[in-house]
Every structure is written in C-alpha cells, then in structure tokens.
Design a protein around this motif. Structure first.
Motif, PDB file in Angstrom:
ATOM      1  N   GLU A 112      16.179 -20.172  -6.402  1.00 23.08           N
ATOM      2  CA  GLU A 112      17.514 -19.726  -6.778  1.00 23.08           C
ATOM      3  C   GLU A 112      17.634 -19.752  -8.294  1.00 23.08           C
ATOM      4  O   GLU A 112      17.391 -20.784  -8.931  1.00 23.08           O
ATOM      5  CB  GLU A 112      18.568 -20.629  -6.151  1.00 23.08           C
ATOM      6  CG  GLU A 112      19.999 -20.190  -6.427  1.00 23.08           C
ATOM      7  CD  GLU A 112      21.015 -21.001  -5.657  1.00 23.08           C
ATOM      8  OE1 GLU A 112      22.201 -20.959  -6.033  1.00 23.08           O
ATOM      9  OE2 GLU A 112      20.623 -21.676  -4.688  1.00 23.08           O
ATOM     10  N   ILE A 113      17.989 -18.612  -8.876  1.00 25.29           N
ATOM     11  CA  ILE A 113      18.165 -18.498 -10.323  1.00 25.29           C
ATOM     12  C   ILE A 113      19.570 -17.980 -10.594  1.00 25.29           C
ATOM     13  O   ILE A 113      19.976 -16.956 -10.049  1.00 25.29           O
ATOM     14  CB  ILE A 113      17.124 -17.540 -10.947  1.00 25.29           C
ATOM     15  CG1 ILE A 113      15.713 -18.102 -10.785  1.00 25.29           C
ATOM     16  CG2 ILE A 113      17.434 -17.295 -12.419  1.00 25.29           C
ATOM     17  CD1 ILE A 113      14.630 -17.148 -11.209  1.00 25.29           C
ATOM     18  N   THR A 114      20.298 -18.707 -11.446  1.00 18.93           N
ATOM     19  CA  THR A 114      21.627 -18.277 -11.852  1.00 18.93           C
ATOM     20  C   THR A 114      21.674 -18.214 -13.370  1.00 18.93           C
ATOM     21  O   THR A 114      21.521 -19.237 -14.044  1.00 18.93           O
ATOM     22  CB  THR A 114      22.715 -19.243 -11.343  1.00 18.93           C
ATOM     23  OG1 THR A 114      22.639 -19.320  -9.915  1.00 18.93           O
ATOM     24  CG2 THR A 114      24.098 -18.758 -11.752  1.00 18.93           C
ATOM     25  N   ILE A 115      21.841 -17.014 -13.893  1.00 14.73           N
ATOM     26  CA  ILE A 115      21.957 -16.799 -15.332  1.00 14.73           C
ATOM     27  C   ILE A 115      23.417 -16.452 -15.612  1.00 14.73           C
ATOM     28  O   ILE A 115      23.893 -15.387 -15.233  1.00 14.73           O
ATOM     29  CB  ILE A 115      21.025 -15.670 -15.806  1.00 14.73           C
ATOM     30  CG1 ILE A 115      19.564 -16.043 -15.520  1.00 14.73           C
ATOM     31  CG2 ILE A 115      21.231 -15.383 -17.292  1.00 14.73           C
ATOM     32  CD1 ILE A 115      18.581 -14.922 -15.777  1.00 14.73           C
ATOM     33  N   THR A 116      24.140 -17.384 -16.253  1.00 10.03           N
ATOM     34  CA  THR A 116      25.583 -17.207 -16.440  1.00 10.03           C
ATOM     35  C   THR A 116      25.923 -16.500 -17.738  1.00 10.03           C
ATOM     36  O   THR A 116      27.017 -15.961 -17.880  1.00 10.03           O
ATOM     37  CB  THR A 116      26.305 -18.562 -16.402  1.00 10.03           C
ATOM     38  OG1 THR A 116      25.760 -19.397 -17.440  1.00 10.03           O
ATOM     39  CG2 THR A 116      26.111 -19.237 -15.061  1.00 10.03           C
ATOM     40  N   LYS A 117      24.987 -16.502 -18.718  1.00 12.18           N
ATOM     41  CA  LYS A 117      25.243 -15.842 -19.985  1.00 12.18           C
ATOM     42  C   LYS A 117      23.916 -15.467 -20.618  1.00 12.18           C
ATOM     43  O   LYS A 117      22.999 -16.288 -20.684  1.00 12.18           O
ATOM     44  CB  LYS A 117      26.025 -16.762 -20.925  1.00 12.18           C
ATOM     45  CG  LYS A 117      26.406 -16.112 -22.255  1.00 12.18           C
ATOM     46  CD  LYS A 117      27.218 -17.077 -23.112  1.00 12.18           C
ATOM     47  CE  LYS A 117      27.618 -16.435 -24.432  1.00 12.18           C
ATOM     48  NZ  LYS A 117      28.412 -17.374 -25.272  1.00 12.18           N
ATOM     49  N   SER A 118      23.795 -14.222 -21.085  1.00 17.12           N
ATOM     50  CA  SER A 118      22.548 -13.778 -21.715  1.00 17.12           C
ATOM     51  C   SER A 118      22.797 -12.469 -22.433  1.00 17.12           C
ATOM     52  O   SER A 118      23.794 -11.791 -22.190  1.00 17.12           O
ATOM     53  CB  SER A 118      21.444 -13.579 -20.674  1.00 17.12           C
ATOM     54  OG  SER A 118      21.773 -12.512 -19.790  1.00 17.12           O
ATOM     55  N   TYR A 119      21.873 -12.098 -23.319  1.00 14.51           N
ATOM     56  CA  TYR A 119      21.831 -10.719 -23.808  1.00 14.51           C
ATOM     57  C   TYR A 119      21.179  -9.874 -22.724  1.00 14.51           C
ATOM     58  O   TYR A 119      21.788  -8.977 -22.176  1.00 14.51           O
ATOM     59  CB  TYR A 119      21.055 -10.630 -25.128  1.00 14.51           C
ATOM     60  CG  TYR A 119      21.869 -11.069 -26.311  1.00 14.51           C
ATOM     61  CD1 TYR A 119      22.776 -10.203 -26.923  1.00 14.51           C
ATOM     62  CD2 TYR A 119      21.743 -12.352 -26.816  1.00 14.51           C
ATOM     63  CE1 TYR A 119      23.536 -10.612 -28.008  1.00 14.51           C
ATOM     64  CE2 TYR A 119      22.504 -12.766 -27.897  1.00 14.51           C
ATOM     65  CZ  TYR A 119      23.393 -11.900 -28.491  1.00 14.51           C
ATOM     66  OH  TYR A 119      24.145 -12.310 -29.551  1.00 14.51           O
ATOM     67  N   GLU A 120      19.923 -10.156 -22.430  1.00 11.23           N
ATOM     68  CA  GLU A 120      19.267  -9.519 -21.286  1.00 11.23           C
ATOM     69  C   GLU A 120      18.828 -10.623 -20.337  1.00 11.23           C
ATOM     70  O   GLU A 120      18.226 -11.613 -20.732  1.00 11.23           O
ATOM     71  CB  GLU A 120      18.085  -8.663 -21.746  1.00 11.23           C
ATOM     72  CG  GLU A 120      18.530  -7.537 -22.663  1.00 11.23           C
ATOM     73  CD  GLU A 120      17.669  -6.305 -22.536  1.00 11.23           C
ATOM     74  OE1 GLU A 120      16.499  -6.430 -22.192  1.00 11.23           O
ATOM     75  OE2 GLU A 120      18.194  -5.206 -22.802  1.00 11.23           O
ATOM     76  N   GLY A 121      19.127 -10.428 -19.066  1.00  9.74           N
ATOM     77  CA  GLY A 121      18.935 -11.517 -18.119  1.00  9.74           C
ATOM     78  C   GLY A 121      17.480 -11.844 -17.835  1.00  9.74           C
ATOM     79  O   GLY A 121      17.020 -12.955 -18.075  1.00  9.74           O
ATOM     80  N   ILE A 122      16.742 -10.867 -17.317  1.00 11.18           N
ATOM     81  CA  ILE A 122      15.327 -11.032 -16.985  1.00 11.18           C
ATOM     82  C   ILE A 122      14.587  -9.858 -17.576  1.00 11.18           C
ATOM     83  O   ILE A 122      14.902  -8.701 -17.277  1.00 11.18           O
ATOM     84  CB  ILE A 122      15.101 -11.093 -15.457  1.00 11.18           C
ATOM     85  CG1 ILE A 122      15.870 -12.288 -14.859  1.00 11.18           C
ATOM     86  CG2 ILE A 122      13.618 -11.198 -15.135  1.00 11.18           C
ATOM     87  CD1 ILE A 122      15.842 -12.326 -13.341  1.00 11.18           C
ATOM     88  N   GLU A 123      13.594 -10.142 -18.430  1.00 13.06           N
ATOM     89  CA  GLU A 123      12.914  -9.071 -19.142  1.00 13.06           C
ATOM     90  C   GLU A 123      11.407  -9.318 -19.161  1.00 13.06           C
ATOM     91  O   GLU A 123      10.950 -10.450 -19.288  1.00 13.06           O
ATOM     92  CB  GLU A 123      13.437  -8.976 -20.577  1.00 13.06           C
ATOM     93  CG  GLU A 123      12.877  -7.796 -21.373  1.00 13.06           C
ATOM     94  CD  GLU A 123      13.509  -7.701 -22.756  1.00 13.06           C
ATOM     95  OE1 GLU A 123      13.805  -6.574 -23.184  1.00 13.06           O
ATOM     96  OE2 GLU A 123      13.697  -8.738 -23.404  1.00 13.06           O
ATOM     97  N   GLY A 124      10.630  -8.266 -19.036  1.00 15.65           N
ATOM     98  CA  GLY A 124       9.181  -8.351 -19.126  1.00 15.65           C
ATOM     99  C   GLY A 124       8.587  -6.970 -19.000  1.00 15.65           C
ATOM    100  O   GLY A 124       9.277  -6.018 -18.636  1.00 15.65           O
TER     101      GLY A 124
END
Length: 222
Positions: free
Chosen positions: A11-23
């Motif tokens: 379980e991954i929760t990203i509450t604040k980011s510029y870009e959430g998941i990048e690659g």
C-alpha cells in the motif's frame, strides 16, 4: 526511479508531490495505491516537467522514446493530478486492475497522456478531467472504451456513472476535481451494445443508481 519502477503489492499513499511516481518504465502489478500530485500522477520518462525542472536539482535525461512504458496489470490505483494523470512518453498499457483518475482542470494537460500507443485489454479505468488535451485508448485495444465530452463542467465530487441497457451500474466514480471529459473502460463494454452515462446521483452496492441526470445514450459501434 532513473530506470524501472515496479510495484507488485503493498500500500502506497502519496499525499503531496510534484510528480507522484516517475521512472523510465513503470509497472503497477498489485496493491492499493493513492497518488496526489501537483504535476503528473504517474510519468514514464518525464524529463521536462515541473518536478524535474524546478522541484529538485538537475533534470532527467528522459524524452519521448518508444521503449519507455507505463504498464498497469493489477491492483487498485487512485490518482489526483493537476498535470497529466497517467503520462507515458512511450506506451501506456492497462491489462488489469482498477484505476480512477481525477485529472487536470486546465486544457494543457489530460487525464491520460501518451506519446506512443495507448491500449487496454483488461481491468477498469475511469479517467476524468478537462477536454482540451483529452485522450483515450487506441484501436489496438482488445477491450472497448468510451470517451465523452459533457455539455458543461461538472463540480468536484459529482459522480459519473455508466449503466447497461437494463439499468445495471457497470462503474461509478466521483472525481475529486471539476471535470468535463470522461474516459471509461470496463470488460462489460461490448461492441453493438448501448450504455447510458449519468452525472450525479449515487450508486448502491446492489448495482442500482439513485438519482442522477442522463448525459447520453452511447452505442459502441467499433
């Protein structure tokens, strides 16, 4: 990640980011995940975007390349992005899982954005956002999808629901931001059948819709 990002479970929760998941390559194969981003939610080989230019030192060498990919094969994913929701500078492919996207409110981005081939062969996708740069899955897909521009902008939290000809709810989602374009794909959508798109109301667990306003009857012809 500079190369490959693979998420198989958890379980991954990203509450604040510029870009959430990048690659360069991103694979989501399982798990339950929520991404909130000021720019793109998921970005395969992003490069010149808000996060890499202004948000951290340096700039990724990524650019448009057919070898890059964003693949979703399983899991449950919710994306709330002010930029592109799902963005790939190569290919975008969905083979399974459930994906809900609250995309951009500005016309310079799209809930789905793909420089190469975008195709779907399984799973459930509902992507809602602005009309200006809206994209959907291509003709190489083996699963049908519907893209529809609503007659007016819908407020955040307004449910969008697709029912079959008997009135059974196939999928329902209330985007977290205002929207006017919606892309829906589920295994239930078949060529030759007619479906009804509603805004508002609420879907019950038994597959019925209470309230709502009919936006359109849509017959899938190809």
């Amino acid at each position: 990640g500079d190369a490959a990002v693979m998420i198989n479970n958890g379980e991954i929760t990203i509450t604040k980011s510029y870009e959430g998941i990048e690659g360069a390559n991103i694979t989501i194969a399982g798990g339950i995940h929520s991404v909130t981003a000021a720019d793109d939610g998921l970005n395969a080989a992003g490069g010149s975007d808000g996060s890499s230019v202004n948000g951290r030192p340096g700039q990724n060498p990524f650019s448009a390349d057919s070898s890059y990919f964003l693949l979703i094969s399983g899991g449950y994913l919710i994306v709330n992005a002010s930029g592109d929701g799902l963005d790939s500078n190569g290919t975008l492919e969905v083979t399974g899982g459930t994906v809900f996207v609250s995309g951009p409110t500005n016309s310079g981005n799209g809930a789905l954005d793909c420089n190469g081939t975008a195709k779907i062969s399984g799973g459930i996708v509902v992507a809602a956002g602005s009309m200006g740069m809206a994209e959907t899955f291509g003709s190489s897909s083996s699963q049908c999808s519907i893209m529809y521009n609503l007659s007016s902008v819908q407020k955040a939290g307004t449910a969008v629901t697709l029912t079959d000809s008997s009135g059974k709810v196939l999928v329902s989602y209330a985007p977290e931001k205002q929207f006017q374009n919606v892309v829906i794909s589920t295994p239930d959508i078949q060529i030759g059948s007619t479906y009804t798109l509603y805004t508002g109301g609420s879907a019950a667990a038994d597959g019925t819709l209470s309230g709502g306003t009919k936006a359109a009857d849509i017959t899938v012809s190809s």
